[in-house]
Design an enzyme around this catalytic site. Structure first.
Site, PDB file in Angstrom:
ATOM      1  N   GLY A  12     -11.199 -18.942 -31.294  1.00  0.00           N
ATOM      2  CA  GLY A  12     -12.074 -19.101 -32.338  1.00  0.00           C
ATOM      3  C   GLY A  12     -12.684 -20.655 -32.518  1.00  0.00           C
ATOM      4  CG  ASN A  34      -8.667  -9.139 -32.475  1.00  0.00           C
ATOM      5  OD1 ASN A  34      -9.291 -10.463 -32.693  1.00  0.00           O
ATOM      6  ND2 ASN A  34      -8.570  -8.421 -33.293  1.00  0.00           N
ATOM      7  CG  LEU A  73      -5.933 -21.459 -37.229  1.00  0.00           C
ATOM      8  CD1 LEU A  73      -4.661 -21.858 -37.074  1.00  0.00           C
ATOM      9  CD2 LEU A  73      -7.274 -22.264 -36.425  1.00  0.00           C
ATOM     10  NE  ARG A 106      12.145 -12.663 -32.883  1.00  0.00           N
ATOM     11  CZ  ARG A 106      11.997 -13.167 -31.565  1.00  0.00           C
ATOM     12  NH1 ARG A 106      13.363 -13.781 -31.403  1.00  0.00           N
ATOM     13  NH2 ARG A 106      11.003 -13.403 -30.984  1.00  0.00           N
ATOM     14  CE1 TYR A 145     -11.567 -15.508 -44.143  1.00  0.00           C
ATOM     15  CE2 TYR A 145     -12.630 -16.572 -45.964  1.00  0.00           C
ATOM     16  CZ  TYR A 145     -11.855 -16.503 -44.912  1.00  0.00           C
ATOM     17  OH  TYR A 145     -11.770 -17.839 -44.301  1.00  0.00           O
ATOM     18  CE1 TYR A 159       9.242 -13.228 -43.864  1.00  0.00           C
ATOM     19  CE2 TYR A 159       7.374 -12.529 -45.465  1.00  0.00           C
ATOM     20  CZ  TYR A 159       8.355 -12.382 -44.361  1.00  0.00           C
ATOM     21  OH  TYR A 159       8.332 -10.728 -43.691  1.00  0.00           O
TER      22      TYR A 159
END
Length: 317
Positions: A12, A34, A73, A106, A145, A159
């Protein structure tokens, strides 16, 4: 020692500049995208670098790689793109964040979330400080958004609290520069393309609404400083230019800098469009020793040169 760094949304506008900067600093970079809004043109100049790798992948699905740091991002960031597929926009912010946080957990590595000034919505506090909770319409056309990014911040901090995961959260204000998508509907790219084509420049509302504009190189420096800060400062921290511009003044400046014959026309303001937007960057100055260095006029000149080149190459219709 060379770090192996994962950047989602790396093809991007901002992601490609981040890839380039981290490669130049001697790191190994894995760019994941993607290509929904990112383009190969943004990263083609990096493909010859043996320490640069590209993976076509949607982070709504788990990713299994071994890295030392993650910059998250991935997400369409302009109304034109995120409203085109609002459900997918929410998915990438929420499910994508869960997948990247799971990977970071992980691997036991730091992860930075590229959040946004949109978490403040149409603010009732000005300028916006990090402790302001925002004024967001949860069922409006921008909510996919705004609320998606707000939920992503929630996930990051949960987290952090629940799993002691080292997180970093930056709230990005309006950013501009080369490699902006020419058709993303953002004010800087819109005005420049219209000005270079000598077409009427479209201002929504009366043009009195304000934005602050940060040049992309400054923003990337701030993101890297945030990732590398040693006192475990999690944020959120505002990254943007505290200079406030009226939209009408920006339009006139771009007409002047591009020697355009364009005239300004006015159209109705879109729903939930913020009237004022300006970061308070006191925290970034204090914690990261960061503030923007590139003046708006200089940044606009560089951006206009980029779009002029695209027009000559026939890459803008």
């Amino acid at each position: 020692m060379r770090k192996r760094i994962l950047i989602t949304g790396g093809a991007g506008f901002i992601g490609s500049h981040l890839c380039e900067k981290l490669l130049n600093e001697g790191n190994e970079v894995i760019c994941v995208d993607n290509f929904f809004t990112g383009t190969k043109d943004n990263i083609k100049h990096l493909l010859g670098n043996p320490y640069f790798e590209v993976i076509r992948h949607d982070i709504c699905f788990p990713l299994y790689v071994e890295v030392d740091e993650i910059y998250n991002l991935a997400c369409p960031a302009s109304p034109v793109h995120y409203q085109k597929d609002p459900v997918q926009t929410i998915k990438v912010s929420v499910i994508g964040s869960i997948n990247m946080l799971g990977l970071a957990k992980r691997l036991k590595v730091k992860i930075l979330q590229a959040s946004t000034s949109e978490v403040y919505g149409d603010p009732e506090v000005h300028p916006q400080k990090e402790e302001y909770w925002g004024n967001v319409n949860p069922i409006g056309p921008r909510a996919c958004y705004d609320e998606g990014k707000r939920c992503a911040e929630t996930l990051f901090f949960d987290y952090y609290r629940q799993h002691n995961l080292p997180i970093r959260v930056v709230r990005i204000f309006n950013t501009y520069g080369p490699r902006m998508h020419p058709n993303d509907g953002r004010v800087v790219s819109n005005f420049i393309v219209q000005a270079l084509k000598n077409e009427p420049i479209t201002v929504y509302g009366d043009g009195s609404q304000t934005r602050s504009f940060c040049y992309v190189n400054d923003l990337v420096d701030g993101m890297i400083k945030m990732m590398n800060n040693s006192d475990n400062f999690t944020g959120p921290v505002n990254l943007g230019n505290p200079e406030e511009y009226r939209i009408i003044d920006l339009a006139e400046k771009i007409i002047d800098l591009s020697n355009s014959k364009s005239k300004i026309i006015f159209k109705p303001l879109p729903q939930d469009d913020p009237k004022r937007r300006r970061p308070d960057i006191t925290l970034a100055k204090e914690k990261l020793n960061w503030e923007p260095k590139v003046p708006v006029e200089e940044g606009l000149k560089r951006t206009i040169e980029y779009f002029e080149r695209l027009l000559k190459e026939g890459k803008i219709r």
